[in-house]
Write an enzyme that holds these catalytic residues in place. Structure first.
Site, PDB file in Angstrom:
ATOM      1  N   HIS A  82      -8.224  -1.027   8.649  1.00  0.00           N
ATOM      2  CA  HIS A  82      -7.216  -0.508   7.710  1.00  0.00           C
ATOM      3  C   HIS A  82      -7.494   0.997   7.600  1.00  0.00           C
ATOM      4  O   HIS A  82      -8.360   1.426   6.835  1.00  0.00           O
ATOM      5  CB  HIS A  82      -7.416  -1.222   6.368  1.00  0.00           C
ATOM      6  N   ASN A  87      -1.189   6.239   4.877  1.00  0.00           N
ATOM      7  CA  ASN A  87      -1.647   5.151   5.748  1.00  0.00           C
ATOM      8  C   ASN A  87      -1.250   5.509   7.174  1.00  0.00           C
ATOM      9  O   ASN A  87      -0.271   6.233   7.380  1.00  0.00           O
ATOM     10  CB  ASN A  87      -0.905   3.852   5.396  1.00  0.00           C
ATOM     11  N   CYS A 139      -3.937   5.111  -2.067  1.00  0.00           N
ATOM     12  CA  CYS A 139      -4.466   4.261  -3.132  1.00  0.00           C
ATOM     13  C   CYS A 139      -4.460   5.081  -4.413  1.00  0.00           C
ATOM     14  O   CYS A 139      -5.045   6.164  -4.463  1.00  0.00           O
ATOM     15  CB  CYS A 139      -5.886   3.792  -2.813  1.00  0.00           C
ATOM     16  N   ASP A 189       0.845  -1.201   0.000  1.00  0.00           N
ATOM     17  CA  ASP A 189       0.000   0.000   0.000  1.00  0.00           C
ATOM     18  C   ASP A 189       0.877   1.247   0.000  1.00  0.00           C
ATOM     19  O   ASP A 189       0.531   2.266  -0.607  1.00  0.00           O
ATOM     20  CB  ASP A 189      -0.896  -0.007   1.250  1.00  0.00           C
TER      21      ASP A 189
HETATM   22  P1  HMG Z   1      -8.789  -4.847 -16.839  1.00  0.00           P
HETATM   23  O1  HMG Z   1      -8.070  -3.938 -17.766  1.00  0.00           O
HETATM   24  O2  HMG Z   1     -10.272  -4.694 -16.693  1.00  0.00           O
HETATM   25  O3  HMG Z   1      -8.442  -6.374 -17.147  1.00  0.00           O
HETATM   26  O4  HMG Z   1      -8.121  -4.687 -15.399  1.00  0.00           O
HETATM   27  P2  HMG Z   1      -8.827  -7.315 -18.324  1.00  0.00           P
HETATM   28  O5  HMG Z   1      -9.319  -8.602 -17.727  1.00  0.00           O
HETATM   29  O6  HMG Z   1      -9.740  -6.603 -19.324  1.00  0.00           O
HETATM   30  O7  HMG Z   1      -7.414  -7.571 -19.055  1.00  0.00           O
HETATM   31  C1  HMG Z   1      -6.697  -6.527 -19.689  1.00  0.00           C
HETATM   32  C2  HMG Z   1      -5.226  -6.897 -19.732  1.00  0.00           C
HETATM   33  O8  HMG Z   1      -4.702  -6.956 -18.413  1.00  0.00           O
HETATM   34  C3  HMG Z   1      -4.958  -8.289 -20.341  1.00  0.00           C
HETATM   35  O9  HMG Z   1      -3.692  -8.230 -20.973  1.00  0.00           O
HETATM   36  C4  HMG Z   1      -4.854  -9.175 -19.115  1.00  0.00           C
HETATM   37  O10 HMG Z   1      -4.094 -10.340 -19.333  1.00  0.00           O
HETATM   38  C5  HMG Z   1      -4.159  -8.272 -18.141  1.00  0.00           C
HETATM   39  P3  HMG Z   1      -3.559  -8.064 -22.576  1.00  0.00           P
HETATM   40  O11 HMG Z   1      -4.348  -9.193 -23.154  1.00  0.00           O
HETATM   41  O12 HMG Z   1      -4.175  -6.711 -22.897  1.00  0.00           O
HETATM   42  O13 HMG Z   1      -2.080  -8.136 -22.793  1.00  0.00           O
HETATM   43  N1  HMG Z   1      -4.455  -8.632 -16.734  1.00  0.00           N
HETATM   44  C6  HMG Z   1      -3.509  -8.739 -15.790  1.00  0.00           C
HETATM   45  N2  HMG Z   1      -2.166  -8.541 -15.797  1.00  0.00           N
HETATM   46  C7  HMG Z   1      -1.510  -8.738 -14.653  1.00  0.00           C
HETATM   47  N3  HMG Z   1      -2.119  -9.116 -13.503  1.00  0.00           N
HETATM   48  C8  HMG Z   1      -3.439  -9.329 -13.445  1.00  0.00           C
HETATM   49  C9  HMG Z   1      -4.196  -9.138 -14.641  1.00  0.00           C
HETATM   50  N4  HMG Z   1      -5.510  -9.245 -14.920  1.00  0.00           N
HETATM   51  C10 HMG Z   1      -5.652  -8.943 -16.219  1.00  0.00           C
HETATM   52  N5  HMG Z   1      -4.018  -9.714 -12.313  1.00  0.00           N
HETATM   53  C11 HMG Z   1      -7.541  -5.428 -13.190  1.00  0.00           C
HETATM   54  C12 HMG Z   1      -8.612  -5.406 -14.280  1.00  0.00           C
HETATM   55  C13 HMG Z   1      -8.201  -5.935 -11.936  1.00  0.00           C
HETATM   56  C14 HMG Z   1      -6.414  -6.329 -13.613  1.00  0.00           C
HETATM   57  C15 HMG Z   1      -7.018  -3.970 -13.021  1.00  0.00           C
HETATM   58  O14 HMG Z   1      -8.092  -3.135 -12.791  1.00  0.00           O
HETATM   59  C16 HMG Z   1      -6.038  -3.853 -11.872  1.00  0.00           C
HETATM   60  O15 HMG Z   1      -4.939  -4.376 -11.927  1.00  0.00           O
HETATM   61  N6  HMG Z   1      -6.434  -3.138 -10.798  1.00  0.00           N
HETATM   62  C17 HMG Z   1      -5.592  -3.041  -9.608  1.00  0.00           C
HETATM   63  C18 HMG Z   1      -5.801  -1.742  -8.943  1.00  0.00           C
HETATM   64  C19 HMG Z   1      -4.958  -1.676  -7.711  1.00  0.00           C
HETATM   65  O16 HMG Z   1      -4.012  -2.415  -7.524  1.00  0.00           O
HETATM   66  N7  HMG Z   1      -5.330  -0.730  -6.824  1.00  0.00           N
HETATM   67  C20 HMG Z   1      -4.602  -0.505  -5.602  1.00  0.00           C
HETATM   68  C21 HMG Z   1      -4.787  -1.581  -4.598  1.00  0.00           C
HETATM   69  S1  HMG Z   1      -6.330  -1.495  -3.720  1.00  0.00           S
HETATM   70  C22 HMG Z   1      -6.020  -0.425  -2.404  1.00  0.00           C
HETATM   71  O17 HMG Z   1      -4.994   0.198  -2.345  1.00  0.00           O
HETATM   72  C23 HMG Z   1      -7.004  -0.384  -1.289  1.00  0.00           C
HETATM   73  C24 HMG Z   1      -6.555  -1.154  -0.037  1.00  0.00           C
HETATM   74  O18 HMG Z   1      -5.330  -0.659   0.449  1.00  0.00           O
HETATM   75  C25 HMG Z   1      -7.613  -1.039   1.069  1.00  0.00           C
HETATM   76  C26 HMG Z   1      -8.078   0.407   1.331  1.00  0.00           C
HETATM   77  O19 HMG Z   1      -7.245   1.277   1.590  1.00  0.00           O
HETATM   78  O20 HMG Z   1      -9.297   0.572   1.275  1.00  0.00           O
HETATM   79  C27 HMG Z   1      -6.374  -2.655  -0.331  1.00  0.00           C
HETATM   80 MG    MG Z   2      -5.109   1.159   1.671  1.00  0.00          MG
END
Ligand code: HMG
Ligand code: MG
Length: 308
Positions: free
Chosen positions: A205, A247, A238, A13
């Protein structure tokens, strides 16, 4: 119960929100220092799209290196979908974390799907994880306020928590993603949540964006929560929530907990020794109060090894 578990989320994070992306070696050094200071649960990376969060690219290799020798802590990583879970399964990581949201807009912005679609994805992830004997943690973002939709219904948070637990998640981490909550609100949510789920399955969190995170920890402790997420130095936020910087800093949290007689197993003196190093790597000052002020002389003994 006077023991509190800290889930250190700085390497995930924290670093995901830094302008500078740390090298593989710098990420390793950081995590090794956290382990060396006594932190037992550390979120080290994310199996997400590198297009979305470039700072977390290389998490697979990082985790493989960390497990090159027997680890002294339990590591975990974020997994948003089956593709991410398949990547995680190529490593020995014992715990993964799914991350959902309590509002539709935040869900779309963060993981590009609706809440209902995310639940379907998480069911598949959980099934796959369990089949490979990996445990699953669940995050619920914007549980106490959303940057796009404002106030969030407590009933929605409770329903999603129950849904996560039914899925087989061992712990749900309730996220104040943009640091808007105040203790009254935390108390109200946890009092209602407690009627539906055992509180030992709940973690808090808390982001410290508006300086209320420690007050919210106190409210949560009073109600019986004993697991808190925090980030070394107060790194983090985030990338898909404007204003989510900061955080709760691990050292500020531990300072308060030790002073209240809670045990965490962390050597605070040791932990603090990494502050300058990480500041030079991220090229900015850490927001943590303790990193700036240092431990007062009178408290030094209390925070060392066996006393912690
Ligand atoms: P998308 O673009 O909708 O995915 O992203 P897709 O299924 O349409 O696929 C598009 C491309 O991405 C494809 O590749 C997939 O293979 C690839 P291409 O065919 O174009 O070459 N792909 C991936 N690559 C690597 N790893 C994967 C993956 N999945 C598909 N897992 C997705 C959807 C969920 C992947 C995207 O939206 C994403 O990665 N989001 C992550 C966002 C993130 O990390 N946010 C921060 C963390 S959350 C947070 O901080 C909150 C927390 O701390 C709690 C709080 O504070 O509340 C936890
Ligand atoms: Mg967070």
């Amino acid at each position: 119960m006077n023991r509190v578990q800290i889930v250190e989320v700085g390497p995930r994070d924290g670093l995901q929100n830094e302008a500078r992306t740390l090298s593989h070696e710098a990420r390793l050094r950081f995590i090794e220092h956290l382990v060396h200071s006594g932190l037992k649960r550390i979120e080290v990376g994310a199996f997400v799209s590198p297009q979305w969060v470039p700072q977390m690219a290389g998490s697979e290799e990082l985790i493989r290196t960390l497990y090159g020798k027997p680890p002294a802590a339990r590591f975990s990583a974020l997994v948003p979908n089956v593709r991410g879970m398949e990547d995680a399964l190529r490593t020995p990581i014992p715990e993964v974390a799914i991350f959902g949201a309590c509002t539709e807009t935040f869900s779309r912005k963060n993981i590009n799907c609706s809440i209902a679609e995310s639940i379907e994805r998480f069911q598949a992830v959980t099934k796959l994880a369990k089949a490979h004997k990996r445990i699953v943690r669940g995050y619920l973002s914007v549980a106490l306020g959303c940057p796009f939709e404002g106030a969030v219904s407590e009933q929605k948070v409770i329903a999603l928590t129950v849904a996560f637990l039914k899925m087989g998640v061992h712990e749900v981490s309730i996220g104040d993603t943009i640091g808007v909550a105040t203790p009254k609100q935390v108390r109200s949510l946890l009092t209602k949540l407690k009627r539906k789920v055992p509180l030992h399955k709940i973690a808090m969190h808390l982001h410290d964006t508006r300086g209320t995170a420690l007050a919210n920890v106190l409210a949560s402790l009073d109600l019986g929560v004993r697991v808190f997420d925090s980030s070394f130095g107060g790194l983090g936020g985030c990338p898909y929530a404007d204003g989510a910087s900061g955080n709760l800093a691990t050292e500020d949290l531990i300072y308060m907990l030790h002073g209240m007689g809670f045990k965490t197993g962390v050597d605070l003196d040791k932990l603090l020794k990494f502050s300058l190093q990480i500041e030079s790597e991220i090229a900015r000052k850490l927001p943590s109060r303790l990193a700036a002020a240092g431990l007062p002389k009178v408290a030094q003994k209390r925070h060392k090894g066996p006393y912690a």
